[in-house]
Scaffold this motif. Structure first.
Motif, PDB file in Angstrom:
ATOM      1  N   VAL A  57       0.844  -1.174   0.000  1.00 46.53           N
ATOM      2  CA  VAL A  57       0.000   0.000   0.000  1.00 46.53           C
ATOM      3  C   VAL A  57       0.881   1.226   0.000  1.00 46.53           C
ATOM      4  N   ALA A  58       0.613   2.151  -0.872  1.00 44.21           N
ATOM      5  CA  ALA A  58       1.477   3.315  -0.952  1.00 44.21           C
ATOM      6  C   ALA A  58       0.660   4.569  -1.143  1.00 44.21           C
ATOM      7  N   ALA A  93      -3.408   6.281 -12.957  1.00 41.99           N
ATOM      8  CA  ALA A  93      -4.265   6.528 -11.807  1.00 41.99           C
ATOM      9  C   ALA A  93      -3.935   5.591 -10.658  1.00 41.99           C
ATOM     10  N   ASN A  94      -4.173   6.059  -9.441  1.00 42.83           N
ATOM     11  CA  ASN A  94      -4.059   5.213  -8.257  1.00 42.83           C
ATOM     12  C   ASN A  94      -5.342   4.392  -8.154  1.00 42.83           C
ATOM     13  N   LEU A  95      -5.204   3.070  -8.266  1.00 44.74           N
ATOM     14  CA  LEU A  95      -6.372   2.194  -8.309  1.00 44.74           C
ATOM     15  C   LEU A  95      -6.709   1.580  -6.958  1.00 44.74           C
ATOM     16  N   MET A  96      -6.020   1.988  -5.911  1.00 45.62           N
ATOM     17  CA  MET A  96      -6.187   1.360  -4.605  1.00 45.62           C
ATOM     18  C   MET A  96      -7.639   1.295  -4.158  1.00 45.62           C
ATOM     19  N   SER A  97      -8.353   2.374  -4.280  1.00 42.82           N
ATOM     20  CA  SER A  97      -9.727   2.398  -3.789  1.00 42.82           C
ATOM     21  C   SER A  97     -10.751   2.432  -4.922  1.00 42.82           C
ATOM     22  N   MET A  98     -10.302   2.211  -6.148  1.00 43.94           N
ATOM     23  CA  MET A  98     -11.220   2.276  -7.285  1.00 43.94           C
ATOM     24  C   MET A  98     -12.152   1.072  -7.303  1.00 43.94           C
ATOM     25  N   LYS A  99     -13.431   1.327  -7.576  1.00 42.67           N
ATOM     26  CA  LYS A  99     -14.408   0.260  -7.659  1.00 42.67           C
ATOM     27  C   LYS A  99     -14.137  -0.608  -8.878  1.00 42.67           C
ATOM     28  N   ARG A 100     -14.509  -1.870  -8.765  1.00 39.20           N
ATOM     29  CA  ARG A 100     -14.274  -2.797  -9.869  1.00 39.20           C
ATOM     30  C   ARG A 100     -14.918  -2.317 -11.165  1.00 39.20           C
ATOM     31  N   SER A 101     -16.068  -1.705 -11.059  1.00 38.64           N
ATOM     32  CA  SER A 101     -16.786  -1.250 -12.258  1.00 38.64           C
ATOM     33  C   SER A 101     -16.014  -0.179 -13.016  1.00 38.64           C
ATOM     34  N   LYS A 102     -15.080   0.498 -12.339  1.00 34.88           N
ATOM     35  CA  LYS A 102     -14.297   1.558 -12.965  1.00 34.88           C
ATOM     36  C   LYS A 102     -12.980   1.050 -13.546  1.00 34.88           C
ATOM     37  N   ALA A 155       0.646  -1.867 -11.206  1.00 32.90           N
ATOM     38  CA  ALA A 155      -0.171  -0.819 -10.586  1.00 32.90           C
ATOM     39  C   ALA A 155       0.674   0.420 -10.322  1.00 32.90           C
ATOM     40  N   PRO A 156       0.206   1.585 -10.753  1.00 35.64           N
ATOM     41  CA  PRO A 156       0.920   2.813 -10.414  1.00 35.64           C
ATOM     42  C   PRO A 156       1.099   2.933  -8.904  1.00 35.64           C
ATOM     43  N   TYR A 157       2.254   3.404  -8.504  1.00 33.87           N
ATOM     44  CA  TYR A 157       2.619   3.587  -7.094  1.00 33.87           C
ATOM     45  C   TYR A 157       2.728   2.273  -6.331  1.00 33.87           C
ATOM     46  N   GLY A 158       2.654   1.146  -7.026  1.00 26.65           N
ATOM     47  CA  GLY A 158       2.663  -0.141  -6.344  1.00 26.65           C
ATOM     48  C   GLY A 158       1.453  -0.306  -5.453  1.00 26.65           C
ATOM     49  N   ALA A 159       0.353   0.339  -5.813  1.00 30.74           N
ATOM     50  CA  ALA A 159      -0.850   0.360  -4.975  1.00 30.74           C
ATOM     51  C   ALA A 159      -1.806  -0.746  -5.396  1.00 30.74           C
ATOM     52  N   TRP A 160      -1.768  -1.874  -4.666  1.00 34.44           N
ATOM     53  CA  TRP A 160      -2.590  -3.026  -4.980  1.00 34.44           C
ATOM     54  C   TRP A 160      -3.740  -3.137  -3.980  1.00 34.44           C
TER      55      TRP A 160
END
Length: 265
Positions: free
Chosen positions: A18-19, A146-155, A180-185
């Motif tokens: 998490v970053a 984009a940071n996908l850490m909190s992105m909803k699956r639909s997006k 993943a950008p920023y290593g944000a999984w």
């Protein structure tokens, strides 16, 4: 300097990095790259320190490749034998720096993985084709970093699938890996990657070249933390990458002299 922590997901037992957006190997946003060039932009035990090594790695051993499946971990290390490492180049393509990086890699007959931002691919499709034609691996790095850490699956299709389509249109190839950008999984992102048959790719050596810390600092970090299995992170896009190019000219021959061999993840 960005901070990084681990989140243990009880259901799947997945270690996820998490970053913050402002840190970990993020590089510049797409806009920085677009602005740089207007659209007319024997047995040797690895004894080196690994201060930025991922905690999941057991000393001297790379974790098994459990990527590309639901609950699979991102790949932080390659497991291709003693002294084998990988080089990854992020945030391009760039009409300024990608050709320079390609020239260095050609000189030393090295293949690397280029994590490309889909929107940049649409700006510079011929550069993306040059990378593919040179035999390098192309990795999906989202549509616009984009940071996908909190992105909803639909997006997620708008960031992941759209980038895949752009890369396929420019190169004729569909990426088999995603970074993943920023290593944000997140569990959602890992699950989506599995559904799209995209192996999640991370890194284990980060010289933070994106922050332009100076050529000597980039070189020192890479030479001081690289060991068997390391995946090195560098950037050819997202801004001024002249320091990265200068550092690669130094570290690649040094790593070769130390007995390292390059592979792709």
């Amino acid at each position: 300097m960005a901070r990084r922590r681990l989140l243990l997901v009880a259901a799947g037992g997945v270690a996820i990095g998490v970053a913050t957006v402002t840190g970990r190997g993020g590089g510049g946003h797409l806009a920085a790259n677009a602005q740089e060039a207007p659209h007319t932009g024997p047995v040797r035990q690895p004894a080196k320190a690994a201060s930025n090594a991922h905690p999941a790695r057991a000393a001297g051993h790379a974790p098994p490749r459990t990527v590309g499946t639901v609950g699979g971990q991102p790949m932080y290390y390659v497991d291709d034998g003693l002294d084998v490492i990988a080089l990854t180049i992020d945030d391009g393509p760039s009409p300024v720096y990608t050709p320079q990086v390609l020239s260095i890699l050609e000189k030393y007959d090295i293949k690397a993985a280029f994590s490309m931002v889909g929107e940049n691919v649409t700006y510079y499709p011929s550069i993306a084709r040059e990378v593919a034609d040179a035999g390098h691996t192309i990795v999906n790095h989202t549509w616009n970093h984009a940071n996908l850490m909190s992105m909803k699956r639909s997006k997620l299709p708008g960031e992941v699938d759209r980038a895949t389509d752009a890369i396929h249109s420019a190169t004729g190839q569909r990426p088999g890996m995603f970074r993943a950008p920023y290593g944000a999984w997140s569990p959602t992102l890992l699950d989506y990657c599995a559904s799209e048959k995209l192996a999640p790719l991370d890194w284990s050596v980060d010289p933070q070249d994106w922050a332009r810390p100076g050529v000597s600092k980039i070189v020192k970090t890479i030479m001081g933390t690289t060991k068997t299995g390391s995946i090195i992170l560098e950037h050819d896009g997202g801004g001024d990458r002249s320091e990265t190019v200068a550092a690669l000219k130094i570290v690649i021959p040094r790593l070769i002299d130390e007995g390292y061999m390059f592979t792709v993840p």
